[in-house]
Design a protein around this motif. Structure first.
Motif, PDB file in Angstrom:
ATOM      1  N   VAL A 126       0.842  -1.191   0.000  1.00  0.00           N
ATOM      2  CA  VAL A 126       0.000   0.000   0.000  1.00  0.00           C
ATOM      3  C   VAL A 126       0.880   1.245   0.000  1.00  0.00           C
ATOM      4  O   VAL A 126       1.879   1.311   0.726  1.00  0.00           O
ATOM      5  CB  VAL A 126      -0.923   0.044   1.245  1.00  0.00           C
ATOM      6  N   TRP A 127       0.493   2.230  -0.817  1.00  0.00           N
ATOM      7  CA  TRP A 127       1.172   3.522  -0.868  1.00  0.00           C
ATOM      8  C   TRP A 127       0.134   4.618  -0.654  1.00  0.00           C
ATOM      9  O   TRP A 127      -0.991   4.512  -1.133  1.00  0.00           O
ATOM     10  CB  TRP A 127       1.832   3.752  -2.227  1.00  0.00           C
ATOM     11  N   HIS A 128       0.518   5.668   0.044  1.00  0.00           N
ATOM     12  CA  HIS A 128      -0.350   6.834   0.189  1.00  0.00           C
ATOM     13  C   HIS A 128       0.518   8.070   0.434  1.00  0.00           C
ATOM     14  O   HIS A 128       1.681   7.954   0.821  1.00  0.00           O
ATOM     15  CB  HIS A 128      -1.376   6.644   1.316  1.00  0.00           C
ATOM     16  N   ASP A 129      -0.060   9.233   0.196  1.00  0.00           N
ATOM     17  CA  ASP A 129       0.672  10.458   0.451  1.00  0.00           C
ATOM     18  C   ASP A 129       0.638  10.766   1.947  1.00  0.00           C
ATOM     19  O   ASP A 129      -0.207  10.263   2.684  1.00  0.00           O
ATOM     20  CB  ASP A 129       0.095  11.620  -0.352  1.00  0.00           C
TER      21      ASP A 129
ATOM     22  N   ASN B 235       6.068  21.107   3.845  1.00  0.00           N
ATOM     23  CA  ASN B 235       7.384  20.479   3.714  1.00  0.00           C
ATOM     24  C   ASN B 235       7.429  19.078   4.292  1.00  0.00           C
ATOM     25  O   ASN B 235       8.428  18.393   4.168  1.00  0.00           O
ATOM     26  CB  ASN B 235       8.459  21.359   4.349  1.00  0.00           C
ATOM     27  N   SER B 236       6.367  18.626   4.925  1.00  0.00           N
ATOM     28  CA  SER B 236       6.323  17.272   5.474  1.00  0.00           C
ATOM     29  C   SER B 236       5.848  16.254   4.443  1.00  0.00           C
ATOM     30  O   SER B 236       5.748  15.077   4.742  1.00  0.00           O
ATOM     31  CB  SER B 236       5.388  17.230   6.685  1.00  0.00           C
ATOM     32  N   THR B 237       5.586  16.678   3.244  1.00  0.00           N
ATOM     33  CA  THR B 237       4.972  15.806   2.249  1.00  0.00           C
ATOM     34  C   THR B 237       5.945  14.764   1.701  1.00  0.00           C
ATOM     35  O   THR B 237       7.134  15.024   1.529  1.00  0.00           O
ATOM     36  CB  THR B 237       4.353  16.652   1.117  1.00  0.00           C
ATOM     37  N   SER B 238       5.417  13.579   1.462  1.00  0.00           N
ATOM     38  CA  SER B 238       6.166  12.470   0.855  1.00  0.00           C
ATOM     39  C   SER B 238       5.165  11.345   0.611  1.00  0.00           C
ATOM     40  O   SER B 238       3.991  11.479   0.925  1.00  0.00           O
ATOM     41  CB  SER B 238       7.278  11.979   1.781  1.00  0.00           C
ATOM     42  N   LEU B 239       5.643  10.254   0.062  1.00  0.00           N
ATOM     43  CA  LEU B 239       4.808   9.060  -0.050  1.00  0.00           C
ATOM     44  C   LEU B 239       5.210   8.084   1.041  1.00  0.00           C
ATOM     45  O   LEU B 239       6.386   7.952   1.383  1.00  0.00           O
ATOM     46  CB  LEU B 239       4.955   8.398  -1.419  1.00  0.00           C
ATOM     47  N   MET B 240       4.209   7.383   1.560  1.00  0.00           N
ATOM     48  CA  MET B 240       4.426   6.346   2.558  1.00  0.00           C
ATOM     49  C   MET B 240       4.191   4.988   1.906  1.00  0.00           C
ATOM     50  O   MET B 240       3.408   4.871   0.956  1.00  0.00           O
ATOM     51  CB  MET B 240       3.443   6.522   3.725  1.00  0.00           C
TER      52      MET B 240
ATOM     53  N   THR C   6       0.537  -2.553  12.303  1.00  0.00           N
ATOM     54  CA  THR C   6      -0.558  -1.669  11.898  1.00  0.00           C
ATOM     55  C   THR C   6      -0.192  -0.197  12.000  1.00  0.00           C
ATOM     56  O   THR C   6      -0.749   0.623  11.287  1.00  0.00           O
ATOM     57  CB  THR C   6      -1.821  -1.931  12.736  1.00  0.00           C
ATOM     58  N   ASN C   7       0.720   0.169  12.874  1.00  0.00           N
ATOM     59  CA  ASN C   7       1.123   1.570  13.009  1.00  0.00           C
ATOM     60  C   ASN C   7       2.480   1.841  12.391  1.00  0.00           C
ATOM     61  O   ASN C   7       3.108   2.846  12.685  1.00  0.00           O
ATOM     62  CB  ASN C   7       1.137   1.981  14.489  1.00  0.00           C
ATOM     63  N   GLU C   8       2.956   0.922  11.574  1.00  0.00           N
ATOM     64  CA  GLU C   8       4.254   1.094  10.943  1.00  0.00           C
ATOM     65  C   GLU C   8       4.066   1.585   9.522  1.00  0.00           C
ATOM     66  O   GLU C   8       2.990   1.942   9.104  1.00  0.00           O
ATOM     67  CB  GLU C   8       5.037  -0.220  10.970  1.00  0.00           C
ATOM     68  N   GLY C   9       5.109   1.553   8.771  1.00  0.00           N
ATOM     69  CA  GLY C   9       5.147   2.055   7.415  1.00  0.00           C
ATOM     70  C   GLY C   9       6.430   2.835   7.291  1.00  0.00           C
ATOM     71  O   GLY C   9       7.079   3.152   8.292  1.00  0.00           O
TER      72      GLY C   9
END
Length: 166
Positions: free
Chosen positions: A17-20, A36-41, A49-52
């Motif tokens: 799974v990928w999300h912004d 400035n905190s933007t990226s893909l996860m 469940t709380n990782e990535g």
């Protein structure tokens, strides 16, 4: 996330799974926006469940060589197409299990091109993983045109000898 998500289930039934990602904080004085905190996860069902993890190569790029991905947020409209400056992931996979991810991102520095309403144009980028998402190659700027808006990529799920993208 502003709601743009990509999902692939590979040949071994592993979910990718990928999300912004973007930080917003609502306090007593209103909403604070941290572009400035933007990226893909990236997340798989092997993670908790709380990782990535942040896909570091999807963080806004420093094209003008000033050692920062700089956008003047007071002068330019950056909250078009959702709040993230990097987003709209679309994923594909080939017969060998290699993962492909296309996404859109604003262009920084000397490559900024303004529309009459002061929005910054975006380009479409592609990254690839040959080891199940552990590491990523790229990004490659697929559109690389400072005079047009390129957003909402869509990869064909099953990638063959070429990545088919609209």
């Amino acid at each position: 996330s502003d709601g743009h998500i990509a999902l692939i289930i590979d040949q071994n039934n592993k979910v990718h799974v990928w999300h912004d990602r973007l930080f917003n904080i609502e306090g007593t004085t209103g909403l604070s926006y941290f572009p400035n905190s933007t990226s893909l996860m990236y997340w798989t069902d092997d993670m908790g469940t709380n990782e990535g993890k942040i896909l570091g190569k999807t963080v806004r790029m420093d094209y003008d060589g000033d050692c920062q991905a700089s956008v003047d947020f007071n002068a330019f409209e950056t909250q078009s197409y959702g709040n993230s400056l990097v987003g709209h992931p679309s994923a594909g996979i080939d017969a060998d299990g290699n993962l492909y991810l296309a996404f859109s991102s604003v262009r920084d520095g000397a490559f900024e091109t303004l529309r009459p309403d002061n929005r910054i144009y975006r380009d479409i980028y592609l990254i690839k993983s040959t080891d199940g998402g552990e590491t990523w190659e790229g990004p490659i700027n697929l559109t690389d045109d400072p005079t047009s808006e390129d957003v909402y990529p869509a990869i064909q799920r099953n990638v063959g000898s070429h990545v088919h993208l609209v």
